[in-house]
Scaffold this active site. Structure first.
Site, mmCIF file in Angstrom:
data_model
loop_
_atom_site.group_PDB
_atom_site.id
_atom_site.type_symbol
_atom_site.label_atom_id
_atom_site.label_comp_id
_atom_site.label_asym_id
_atom_site.label_seq_id
_atom_site.Cartn_x
_atom_site.Cartn_y
_atom_site.Cartn_z
ATOM 1 N N GLU A 98 0.841 -1.198 0.000
ATOM 2 C CA GLU A 98 0.000 0.000 0.000
ATOM 3 C C GLU A 98 0.877 1.250 0.000
ATOM 4 O OE1 GLU A 98 -2.423 1.674 -0.492
ATOM 5 O OE2 GLU A 98 -4.162 1.294 0.744
ATOM 6 N N ASP A 99 0.361 2.345 -0.509
ATOM 7 C CA ASP A 99 1.116 3.597 -0.434
ATOM 8 C C ASP A 99 1.089 4.147 0.991
ATOM 9 O OD1 ASP A 99 -1.608 4.234 -0.559
ATOM 10 O OD2 ASP A 99 -1.381 5.794 -2.078
ATOM 11 N N ASP A 102 -4.070 4.846 6.564
ATOM 12 C CA ASP A 102 -4.625 5.954 7.342
ATOM 13 C C ASP A 102 -5.598 5.373 8.367
ATOM 14 O OD1 ASP A 102 -5.455 8.456 8.182
ATOM 15 O OD2 ASP A 102 -6.582 8.929 6.379
HETATM 16 P P1 IMP Z 1 -7.547 4.071 4.753
HETATM 17 O O1 IMP Z 1 -8.556 3.033 4.364
HETATM 18 O O2 IMP Z 1 -8.162 5.205 5.514
HETATM 19 O O3 IMP Z 1 -6.351 3.499 5.483
HETATM 20 O O4 IMP Z 1 -7.092 4.755 3.423
HETATM 21 C C1 IMP Z 1 -5.985 4.429 2.752
HETATM 22 C C2 IMP Z 1 -5.977 5.108 1.406
HETATM 23 O O5 IMP Z 1 -6.349 6.492 1.505
HETATM 24 C C3 IMP Z 1 -4.585 5.128 0.892
HETATM 25 O O6 IMP Z 1 -4.315 3.997 0.117
HETATM 26 C C4 IMP Z 1 -4.539 6.386 0.071
HETATM 27 O O7 IMP Z 1 -4.984 6.116 -1.241
HETATM 28 C C5 IMP Z 1 -5.516 7.319 0.736
HETATM 29 N N1 IMP Z 1 -4.806 8.259 1.649
HETATM 30 C C6 IMP Z 1 -4.858 8.296 3.009
HETATM 31 N N2 IMP Z 1 -4.078 9.267 3.504
HETATM 32 C C7 IMP Z 1 -3.486 9.849 2.438
HETATM 33 C C8 IMP Z 1 -2.516 10.909 2.295
HETATM 34 O O8 IMP Z 1 -2.015 11.511 3.255
HETATM 35 N N3 IMP Z 1 -2.161 11.214 1.019
HETATM 36 C C9 IMP Z 1 -2.662 10.564 -0.082
HETATM 37 N N4 IMP Z 1 -3.553 9.571 0.015
HETATM 38 C C10 IMP Z 1 -3.966 9.215 1.243
HETATM 39 MG MG MG Z 2 -4.130 3.769 -1.781
#
Ligand code: IMP
Ligand code: MG
Length: 174
Positions: A98-99, A102
């Site tokens: 994953e990049d 969050d």
């Molecule tokens: P989660 O399900 O909230 O963990 O979201 C993860 C996804 O949200 C990542 O794969 C990113 O595509 C996007 N994301 C969350 N935070 C950032 C950020 O700071 N910059 C860019 N994309 C983000």
């Molecule tokens: Mg992503």
């Protein structure tokens, strides 16, 4: 148009060093196992391509796509797998690449999915671990950088599809 300011977080050289280090650990941990890197599109495409070239063991590659964000800065909370993997993952050792993690909801959903598909193991390799807004209790097994908060762009990470091609990582201030 609002003024967007980019504050440097990681340089190209720092990223290269961190990837070399985690690739060495991953190569050691998965030696002798059938490893499959599953890249989470779109953000992980650059990280995965650098990571796989630093591994000293063989690895297969596939991609999965999920959506929860649209063009906003925070998760909608509902994660949809919009493009599942094609490969048969039964009895394989999967590393989800994953990049950035969050809330963790995207990866939590994916871990459940791959476990239900009969994978031998499922672990997480996230280029960036951003922990302040974590909602799902998932292990981030390998990471290059941890941060408490902030919206980061560059090296695959976007804001409304912009900035993915920047060689370094930046904090986007609006
Ligand atoms: P989660 O399900 O909230 O963990 O979201 C993860 C996804 O949200 C990542 O794969 C990113 O595509 C996007 N994301 C969350 N935070 C950032 C950020 O700071 N910059 C860019 N994309 C983000
Ligand atoms: Mg992503």
């Amino acid at each position: 148009m609002t003024l967007q300011q980019l504050v440097p977080v990681l340089t190209k050289e720092e990223i290269e060093k961190k990837i070399t280090d985690i690739a060495e650990i991953i190569s050691r941990d998965y030696a002798g196992k059938d490893l499959v890197l599953i890249g989470v599109l779109k953000g992980a495409f650059i990280f995965l391509s650098d990571l796989v070239r630093h591994l000293s063991i063989p690895a297969q590659i596939d991609f999965i796509r999920a959506s929860s964000y649209g063009d906003t800065m925070s998760s909608s909370g509902t994660v949809t797998l919009t493009q599942p993997v094609r490969m048969d993952v039964r009895n394989k050792h999967l590393l989800l690449v994953e990049d950035i993690v969050d809330t963790g909801l995207t990866l939590s959903r994916m871990m459940d999915y791959f476990r239900s598909q009969g994978a031998a193991s499922v672990k997480i390799c996230a280029f960036i671990d951003k922990y302040e807004r974590r909602e799902a209790n998932i292990p981030v097994d390998y990471t290059c950088h941890s941060t408490q908060e902030g919206f980061l762009v560059g090296y695959g990470l976007d804001y409304a599809e912009n900035y993915r091609g920047l060689p370094g990582v930046y904090h986007l201030k609006m």
